[in-house]
Design a protein around this motif. Structure first.
Motif, PDB file in Angstrom:
ATOM      1  N   PHE A 139      59.967  91.356  66.064  1.00 21.76           N
ATOM      2  CA  PHE A 139      59.733  91.570  67.185  1.00 21.76           C
ATOM      3  C   PHE A 139      60.585  90.534  68.094  1.00 21.76           C
ATOM      4  O   PHE A 139      60.933  89.424  67.697  1.00 21.76           O
ATOM      5  CB  PHE A 139      58.079  91.440  67.763  1.00 21.76           C
ATOM      6  CG  PHE A 139      57.522  90.147  67.537  1.00 21.76           C
ATOM      7  CD1 PHE A 139      57.432  89.130  68.679  1.00 21.76           C
ATOM      8  CD2 PHE A 139      56.750  89.747  66.305  1.00 21.76           C
ATOM      9  CE1 PHE A 139      56.898  88.038  68.557  1.00 21.76           C
ATOM     10  CE2 PHE A 139      56.168  88.821  66.150  1.00 21.76           C
ATOM     11  CZ  PHE A 139      56.251  87.649  67.257  1.00 21.76           C
ATOM     12  N   ASP A 140      60.555  91.053  69.535  1.00 24.43           N
ATOM     13  CA  ASP A 140      61.352  89.943  70.450  1.00 24.43           C
ATOM     14  C   ASP A 140      60.202  89.640  71.403  1.00 24.43           C
ATOM     15  O   ASP A 140      59.343  90.612  71.914  1.00 24.43           O
ATOM     16  CB  ASP A 140      62.434  90.822  71.128  1.00 24.43           C
ATOM     17  CG  ASP A 140      63.590  91.126  70.397  1.00 24.43           C
ATOM     18  OD1 ASP A 140      63.786  90.347  69.148  1.00 24.43           O
ATOM     19  OD2 ASP A 140      64.317  92.053  70.384  1.00 24.43           O
ATOM     20  N   VAL A 141      60.523  88.593  72.032  1.00 20.04           N
ATOM     21  CA  VAL A 141      59.888  88.333  73.425  1.00 20.04           C
ATOM     22  C   VAL A 141      60.480  87.548  74.629  1.00 20.04           C
ATOM     23  O   VAL A 141      61.689  86.921  74.368  1.00 20.04           O
ATOM     24  CB  VAL A 141      58.541  87.142  73.011  1.00 20.04           C
ATOM     25  CG1 VAL A 141      58.020  86.642  74.434  1.00 20.04           C
ATOM     26  CG2 VAL A 141      57.745  87.522  71.999  1.00 20.04           C
ATOM     27  N   SER A 142      60.529  88.195  76.038  1.00 20.48           N
ATOM     28  CA  SER A 142      61.459  88.012  76.735  1.00 20.48           C
ATOM     29  C   SER A 142      61.108  86.704  77.647  1.00 20.48           C
ATOM     30  O   SER A 142      59.792  86.522  77.483  1.00 20.48           O
ATOM     31  CB  SER A 142      61.447  89.112  77.668  1.00 20.48           C
ATOM     32  OG  SER A 142      62.212  90.312  76.966  1.00 20.48           O
ATOM     33  N   LYS A 143      61.897  86.293  78.425  1.00 18.11           N
ATOM     34  CA  LYS A 143      61.496  85.075  79.198  1.00 18.11           C
ATOM     35  C   LYS A 143      60.442  85.351  80.370  1.00 18.11           C
ATOM     36  O   LYS A 143      60.352  86.395  80.938  1.00 18.11           O
ATOM     37  CB  LYS A 143      62.819  84.410  79.968  1.00 18.11           C
ATOM     38  CG  LYS A 143      63.730  83.639  79.081  1.00 18.11           C
ATOM     39  CD  LYS A 143      64.943  83.214  79.800  1.00 18.11           C
ATOM     40  CE  LYS A 143      66.058  82.556  78.943  1.00 18.11           C
ATOM     41  NZ  LYS A 143      67.106  82.153  79.646  1.00 18.11           N
ATOM     42  N   GLY A 144      59.381  84.682  80.385  1.00 22.31           N
ATOM     43  CA  GLY A 144      58.457  84.904  81.075  1.00 22.31           C
ATOM     44  C   GLY A 144      57.333  85.900  80.801  1.00 22.31           C
ATOM     45  O   GLY A 144      56.240  86.151  81.458  1.00 22.31           O
ATOM     46  N   GLU A 145      57.273  86.258  79.668  1.00 17.65           N
ATOM     47  CA  GLU A 145      56.404  87.232  78.924  1.00 17.65           C
ATOM     48  C   GLU A 145      55.295  86.802  78.471  1.00 17.65           C
ATOM     49  O   GLU A 145      55.420  85.551  77.986  1.00 17.65           O
ATOM     50  CB  GLU A 145      56.972  88.237  78.009  1.00 17.65           C
ATOM     51  CG  GLU A 145      56.340  89.571  77.638  1.00 17.65           C
ATOM     52  CD  GLU A 145      57.200  90.262  76.823  1.00 17.65           C
ATOM     53  OE1 GLU A 145      56.823  91.607  76.531  1.00 17.65           O
ATOM     54  OE2 GLU A 145      58.233  90.024  76.029  1.00 17.65           O
ATOM     55  N   PHE A 146      54.033  87.305  78.360  1.00 20.91           N
ATOM     56  CA  PHE A 146      52.854  86.867  77.745  1.00 20.91           C
ATOM     57  C   PHE A 146      52.577  87.970  76.551  1.00 20.91           C
ATOM     58  O   PHE A 146      52.327  88.797  77.122  1.00 20.91           O
ATOM     59  CB  PHE A 146      51.729  86.819  78.777  1.00 20.91           C
ATOM     60  CG  PHE A 146      50.485  85.890  78.279  1.00 20.91           C
ATOM     61  CD1 PHE A 146      49.873  86.070  77.058  1.00 20.91           C
ATOM     62  CD2 PHE A 146      50.151  84.730  78.952  1.00 20.91           C
ATOM     63  CE1 PHE A 146      48.798  85.456  76.786  1.00 20.91           C
ATOM     64  CE2 PHE A 146      49.334  83.958  78.615  1.00 20.91           C
ATOM     65  CZ  PHE A 146      48.615  84.195  77.168  1.00 20.91           C
ATOM     66  N   VAL A 147      52.626  87.376  75.088  1.00 21.06           N
ATOM     67  CA  VAL A 147      52.442  88.473  74.397  1.00 21.06           C
ATOM     68  C   VAL A 147      51.128  87.714  73.455  1.00 21.06           C
ATOM     69  O   VAL A 147      51.084  86.603  73.212  1.00 21.06           O
ATOM     70  CB  VAL A 147      53.665  88.562  73.547  1.00 21.06           C
ATOM     71  CG1 VAL A 147      53.266  89.096  72.098  1.00 21.06           C
ATOM     72  CG2 VAL A 147      54.814  89.297  74.283  1.00 21.06           C
ATOM     73  N   SER A 148      50.302  88.811  73.108  1.00 20.90           N
ATOM     74  CA  SER A 148      49.292  88.483  72.135  1.00 20.90           C
ATOM     75  C   SER A 148      49.440  89.160  70.867  1.00 20.90           C
ATOM     76  O   SER A 148      49.880  90.182  70.757  1.00 20.90           O
ATOM     77  CB  SER A 148      47.686  89.044  72.761  1.00 20.90           C
ATOM     78  OG  SER A 148      47.274  88.077  73.755  1.00 20.90           O
ATOM     79  N   ILE A 149      48.815  88.346  69.803  1.00 20.61           N
ATOM     80  CA  ILE A 149      48.793  88.972  68.473  1.00 20.61           C
ATOM     81  C   ILE A 149      47.309  88.970  68.019  1.00 20.61           C
ATOM     82  O   ILE A 149      46.850  87.992  68.184  1.00 20.61           O
ATOM     83  CB  ILE A 149      49.675  87.942  67.721  1.00 20.61           C
ATOM     84  CG1 ILE A 149      51.331  87.714  68.150  1.00 20.61           C
ATOM     85  CG2 ILE A 149      49.713  88.541  66.226  1.00 20.61           C
ATOM     86  CD1 ILE A 149      51.976  86.730  67.176  1.00 20.61           C
ATOM     87  N   VAL A 150      47.171  90.286  67.630  1.00 14.91           N
ATOM     88  CA  VAL A 150      45.481  90.454  67.078  1.00 14.91           C
ATOM     89  C   VAL A 150      45.861  91.236  65.702  1.00 14.91           C
ATOM     90  O   VAL A 150      46.859  91.773  65.404  1.00 14.91           O
ATOM     91  CB  VAL A 150      44.880  91.166  67.955  1.00 14.91           C
ATOM     92  CG1 VAL A 150      44.664  90.712  69.413  1.00 14.91           C
ATOM     93  CG2 VAL A 150      45.496  92.656  68.154  1.00 14.91           C
ATOM     94  N   GLY A 151      44.764  90.991  64.894  1.00 14.81           N
ATOM     95  CA  GLY A 151      44.694  91.794  63.831  1.00 14.81           C
ATOM     96  C   GLY A 151      43.531  90.995  62.915  1.00 14.81           C
ATOM     97  O   GLY A 151      42.685  90.167  63.297  1.00 14.81           O
ATOM     98  N   PRO A 152      43.124  91.480  61.797  1.00 16.06           N
ATOM     99  CA  PRO A 152      42.214  91.108  60.902  1.00 16.06           C
ATOM    100  C   PRO A 152      41.975  89.552  60.580  1.00 16.06           C
ATOM    101  O   PRO A 152      43.406  89.202  60.457  1.00 16.06           O
ATOM    102  CB  PRO A 152      42.216  92.136  59.535  1.00 16.06           C
ATOM    103  CG  PRO A 152      42.836  93.360  60.152  1.00 16.06           C
ATOM    104  CD  PRO A 152      43.943  92.658  61.194  1.00 16.06           C
ATOM    105  N   SER A 153      41.010  89.164  60.162  1.00 20.19           N
ATOM    106  CA  SER A 153      41.440  87.670  59.471  1.00 20.19           C
ATOM    107  C   SER A 153      42.264  87.827  58.349  1.00 20.19           C
ATOM    108  O   SER A 153      42.133  88.638  57.772  1.00 20.19           O
ATOM    109  CB  SER A 153      39.706  87.462  59.109  1.00 20.19           C
ATOM    110  OG  SER A 153      39.039  87.167  60.358  1.00 20.19           O
ATOM    111  N   GLY A 154      42.952  86.783  58.280  1.00 21.02           N
ATOM    112  CA  GLY A 154      43.971  86.646  57.081  1.00 21.02           C
ATOM    113  C   GLY A 154      45.303  87.530  57.444  1.00 21.02           C
ATOM    114  O   GLY A 154      45.956  87.582  56.284  1.00 21.02           O
ATOM    115  N   SER A 155      45.469  87.994  58.475  1.00 18.51           N
ATOM    116  CA  SER A 155      46.653  88.985  58.467  1.00 18.51           C
ATOM    117  C   SER A 155      47.720  88.171  58.839  1.00 18.51           C
ATOM    118  O   SER A 155      48.988  88.746  58.965  1.00 18.51           O
ATOM    119  CB  SER A 155      46.269  89.910  59.406  1.00 18.51           C
ATOM    120  OG  SER A 155      46.016  89.541  61.096  1.00 18.51           O
TER     121      SER A 155
END
Length: 251
Positions: free
Chosen positions: A29-45
């Motif tokens: 995945f990419d993240v652009s300047k000034g962006e706010f990205v969250s990562i979610v998923g099951p425990s241990g993912s």
């Protein structure tokens, strides 16, 4: 928007003398300047594992990571890391805590003492410079922790469940404060969280991981009005729709 972070097909397998565990697999995945990205998923993912890889604390088994076009091969000075605990040094005052990073790193890109004092005043900590961490509320401690991270002038902020130790009411207020600071300072941020509402209220995009080995299941693009604060987003009619969609993906 310009790509600041590029993650290309990274995988990581933890190995011991007796076994090996595939933590994440083919993450891109990419993240652009000034962006706010969250990562979610099951425990241990592998959510925190991804942050550690971006920071250069560990190396991927395969794949590549680039920050501003430069490949990450070891600990990166382009990254600031906020952990679950604020990790303030209790025996020194707030101003001394904020100065820890520049003193240790000797990085020419670090903020000056004048700039740091300006941040302390700007974000409601003026007059507390000589206070010890034990004299501050949980929300104030988190603001100090963020300013200490900003002192290194990082290009990317990595937030590893930084609100999880706070009570629910304080947590909502601090989310608002931290989001405001990050936006005001034009920083790029990646948040790892187990809290669906937190991810929706703070992010431009949410990356959903599968169970171990973690792969990207889907990516949500959130279309809130940019002027809304995290608290205001929670009252937006579209919030519940995003929550249901994200909840369904995680089941």
């Amino acid at each position: 928007m310009n790509k600041l972070l590029e993650i290309k097909n990274i995988s990581l397998t933890y190995q011991t003398l007796k076994s090996e565990t595939e933590a994440i697999k083919n993450i891109s995945f990419d993240v652009s300047k000034g962006e706010f990205v969250s990562i979610v998923g099951p425990s241990g993912s592998g959510k925190t594992t991804i942050l550690s890889l971006i920071a250069g604390l560990i190396a991927p088994s395969s794949g590549e990571i680039f920050i501003d076009g430069k490949q990450v091969k070891n600990v990166s000075t382009d990254v600031g890391y906020m952990f679950q605990r604020d990790n303030l040094f209790e025996w020194i005052n707030i101003y001394q805590n904020v100065l820890i990073g520049p003193k240790i790193n000797h990085n020419k890109n670090c903020l000056s003492k004048i700039e740091l004092k300006s941040l302390i005043n700007k974000y409601g900590l003026g007059g507390f410079e000589k206070a010890k961490p034990t004299e501050l509320s949980g929300g104030m401690r988190q603001r100090v922790s963020l300013i200490r991270t900003l002192a290194l002038n990082p290009k990317i902020l990595l937030l590893d469940e930084p609100f999880s130790a706070l009570d629910s009411q304080t947590r909502l207020s601090v989310q608002n404060n931290i989001h405001s600071i990050i936006k005001s300072e034009h920083k790029t941020a990646i948040l790892v969280t187990h809290d669906i509402s937190e991810a929706i209220s703070m992010s431009n995009r949410i990356i959903v991981l599968t169970k171990r080995p973690g792969t990207i299941k889907t990516i949500f693009n959130l279309e809130f009005n940019e002027s809304l604060t995290p608290l205001e987003r929670r009252n937006d009619p579209i919030f519940n729709s995003y929550f249901k969609s994200l909840w369904d993906e995680l089941q």
